[in-house]
Design a protein around this motif. Structure first.
Motif, mmCIF file in Angstrom:
data_model
loop_
_atom_site.group_PDB
_atom_site.id
_atom_site.type_symbol
_atom_site.label_atom_id
_atom_site.label_comp_id
_atom_site.label_asym_id
_atom_site.label_seq_id
_atom_site.Cartn_x
_atom_site.Cartn_y
_atom_site.Cartn_z
ATOM 1 N N TYR A 8 -30.909 -16.956 9.209
ATOM 2 C CA TYR A 8 -31.083 -17.803 10.396
ATOM 3 C C TYR A 8 -32.092 -18.899 10.087
ATOM 4 N N TYR A 34 -25.499 -23.433 15.080
ATOM 5 C CA TYR A 34 -25.631 -22.394 16.096
ATOM 6 C C TYR A 34 -26.314 -23.030 17.302
ATOM 7 N N ALA A 35 -25.658 -22.982 18.464
ATOM 8 C CA ALA A 35 -26.276 -23.593 19.656
ATOM 9 C C ALA A 35 -26.598 -22.466 20.636
ATOM 10 N N GLY A 36 -25.706 -22.197 21.619
ATOM 11 C CA GLY A 36 -25.929 -21.033 22.477
ATOM 12 C C GLY A 36 -25.716 -19.748 21.684
ATOM 13 N N THR A 38 -23.241 -17.842 21.643
ATOM 14 C CA THR A 38 -22.474 -16.772 22.315
ATOM 15 C C THR A 38 -21.126 -16.553 21.634
ATOM 16 N N ASP A 56 -29.674 -23.066 13.678
ATOM 17 C CA ASP A 56 -29.878 -23.226 15.127
ATOM 18 C C ASP A 56 -30.333 -24.660 15.408
ATOM 19 N N LYS A 58 -31.112 -25.860 18.451
ATOM 20 C CA LYS A 58 -31.746 -25.996 19.780
ATOM 21 C C LYS A 58 -33.118 -26.663 19.752
ATOM 22 N N LEU B 4 -35.484 -17.039 9.283
ATOM 23 C CA LEU B 4 -35.467 -15.601 9.011
ATOM 24 C C LEU B 4 -34.250 -15.383 8.128
ATOM 25 N N PRO B 25 -31.745 -10.931 10.761
ATOM 26 C CA PRO B 25 -31.434 -12.163 11.498
ATOM 27 C C PRO B 25 -30.209 -11.975 12.405
ATOM 28 N N LEU B 67 -25.718 -11.208 23.769
ATOM 29 C CA LEU B 67 -25.275 -12.471 23.159
ATOM 30 C C LEU B 67 -26.451 -13.381 22.849
ATOM 31 N N GLU B 72 -33.987 -15.448 18.090
ATOM 32 C CA GLU B 72 -33.994 -16.585 19.028
ATOM 33 C C GLU B 72 -35.062 -16.420 20.109
#
Ligand SMILES: Cc1cc2nc3c(=O)[nH]c(=O)nc-3n(C[C@H](O)[C@H](O)[C@H](O)COP(=O)(O)OP(=O)(O)OC[C@H]3O[C@@H](n4cnc5c(N)ncnc54)[C@H](O)[C@@H]3O)c2cc1C
Ligand code: FES
Ligand code: FES
Lengths: 283, 161
Positions: A8, A34-36, A38, A56, A58, B4, B25, B67, B72
């Protein structure tokens, strides 16, 4: 539980994100933005996606903007559907976004994620297509701004490594008459509190200079705004009843036929919804 | 920049405390809360974003923890059902018989608690919109709606609109 590992990364700039993507792709990690998250989490859990790295977006400032400037509305791709719905800066987009999934999910699902999704519905896109929105994309050559209708054909045409940064909407368009309806397996959805579920048919329509722009989801296996459908429906020499009766012949692909709605049923719903929309916009 | 790249220690802010966890992760927040921290109040069910049994609050907003990745949540305030103590909505669920088997209850309570804090003046439409995020297989939802309404009725109102 996701049955495999990925790394990540959370970059803070577009250049950093793009650099990471190139590096990880070269290492065979099949990275994904990677945003939300889901869709990435739910598909990975089912072994339908296997990224070895996720990036990510965001924390990238440009992806988080929501501002009105010089007659334009700019919405960052990482804005959640709830943030967009609550700001109500573009009521048609609030309507379309506000009927995606449920309220808690919309706290996580992003606008960019909905546009880039691999599921067939992508309902927030409808408002952006009918409003002739522009999309800002970051790629190897830097930023580019293009009409969404130019680059959205069944799916958003992105080159590997490109990032959707922002959507830009002419503020004039946010004030013209519009309407939008969705029908799920359980019934009609006018407002977010009505019902949740994937659409049997979902339509967004906006009236601009005596012409109605239409975009559809749930009808074919991709969301679309079609020049052929639209010019046929706006042909002033034919009565609305006749045009709506014949609309199925003009669609860009076969109507979906599945357990959530047979093709015949979807066609029936499509025609009813169109009649209703025309009544609302044409009086 | 938070990276990570493999399983490692991360520090999460859970229910007002700093907690160190060993996370991959790819671990979801739900998994880490339950399996690493023993906070089993957040329930796994569909793991697909449909049922809401796993709902927690992230900086006060309801989020389905199945989810969301644990990583995060770094830098954010996580509240689970274990972090609510004698809140008005917990009392209201008992008073209004708003549960039977109880499996969905912690998720509903987290969502209702957030609603009562964020929209103390919520009307029927907002209540309906928020409650649609959670599924209950036992009750008819009426009792749950009554519970949240009884809490909203107690909230001091600045704006009754
Ligand atoms: C419970 C549930 C109910 C749902 N109901 C509906 C519904 O009623 N209607 C509907 O239309 N959809 C619905 N969806 C689908 C949802 O809108 C999509 O799955 C959407 O992709 C999720 O957004 P996200 O931000 O979480 O995406 P992510 O999981 O972060 O990403 C999805 C895809 O988009 C890519 N991506 C994301 N952001 C960017 C970007 N800025 N630039 C480039 N690529 C990007 C990712 O790489 C990935 O391929 C539902 C989903 C769930 C889980
Ligand atoms: S377990 Fe998370 S929504 Fe069902
Ligand atoms: S009380 Fe049993 S599922 Fe809700």
């Amino acid at each position: 539980m996701i049955p495999f590992d990925f790394a990540y990364y959370q970059p803070s700039s577009l250049a950093e994100a793009g650099g990471l993507f190139a590096e990880l792709a070269a290492q065979g990690k099949e990275p994904m933005y990677y945003a939300g998250g889901t869709e990435i989490i739910s598909f990975s859990r089912l072994y339908q996606l296997f990224p070895r790295a996720v990036i990510d977006i965001k924390k990238i400032a440009e992806c988080n903007m929501l501002e009105q400037k010089n007659g334009k509305l700019v919405i960052g791709a990482a804005k959640t559907l709830s943030q967009i719905q609550e700001s109500n800066v573009f009521p048609l987009l609030s309507w379309c976004s506000g009927r995606v999934a449920d309220h808690t999910m919309r706290n996580k699902i992003t606008l960019g994620g909905n546009i880039c999704s691999r599921i067939p519905y992508r309902e927030a896109v409808l408002a952006l297509l009918v409003s002739d929105s522009e999309i800002i994309i970051w790629g190897k050559q830097g930023l580019k701004k293009v009409g969404l209708n130019q680059v959205f054909h069944q799916t958003l045409l992105l080159e590997p490594g490109e990032i959707v940064v922002q959507l830009v909407i002419d503020q004039e368009v946010t004030r013209v008459p519009f309407t939008s309806t969705k029908q799920t397996m359980d019934g009609l959805v006018h407002y977010p509190q009505d019902r949740i579920g994937y659409p049997v048919v979902s339509i967004a329509a906006l009236k601009k200079k005596n012409q109605i722009n239409f975009a559809f989801s749930g009808v074919c296996s991709f969301p679309f705004r079609s020049t052929e459908v639209e010019s046929f429906l706006n042909n002033p020499s034919l009565p609305w009843d006749e045009k709506i009766h014949q609309v199925a012949e003009k669609l860009p692909a076969e109507i979906i036929n599945d357990m959530e709605g047979s093709a015949d049923y979807r066609e029936f719903v499509l025609k009813n919804m169109l009649s209703d929309i025309v009544k609302r916009l044409e009086g | 920049m938070v990276n990570l790249v493999k399983m490692d220690l991360i520090e999460l802010a859970v229910n007002g405390e700093k907690r160190l966890v060993m996370a991959r992760p790819a671990d979801t927040l739900l998994h880490v809360l339950r399996e690493q921290l023993g906070l089993t109040g957040s329930k796994p069910s569909c793991k697909n974003g449909d049922c809401g049994a796993c709902t927690v609050l992230i900086d006060g907003q309801p989020i389905k923890s199945c989810l969301m990745l644990a990583v995060e949540a770094l830098g954010h305030e996580i509240t689970t059902i274990e972090g609510l103590k004698d809140s008005p909505i917990q009392r209201a669920f008992i008073d209004k018989f708003a549960f039977q088997c109880g499996y969905c209850t912690s998720g509903f309570i987290m969502n209702c608690h957030a609603l009562s804090v964020i929209h103390p003046d919520a009307g029927d439409e907002t209540i309906r919109e928020w409650l649609q995020s959670n599924l209950c297989r036992c009750t008819g939802y009426e009792e749950i709606t009554e519970a949240i309404k009884s809490v909203l009725a107690q909230e001091p109102k600045e704006n009754n609109g």
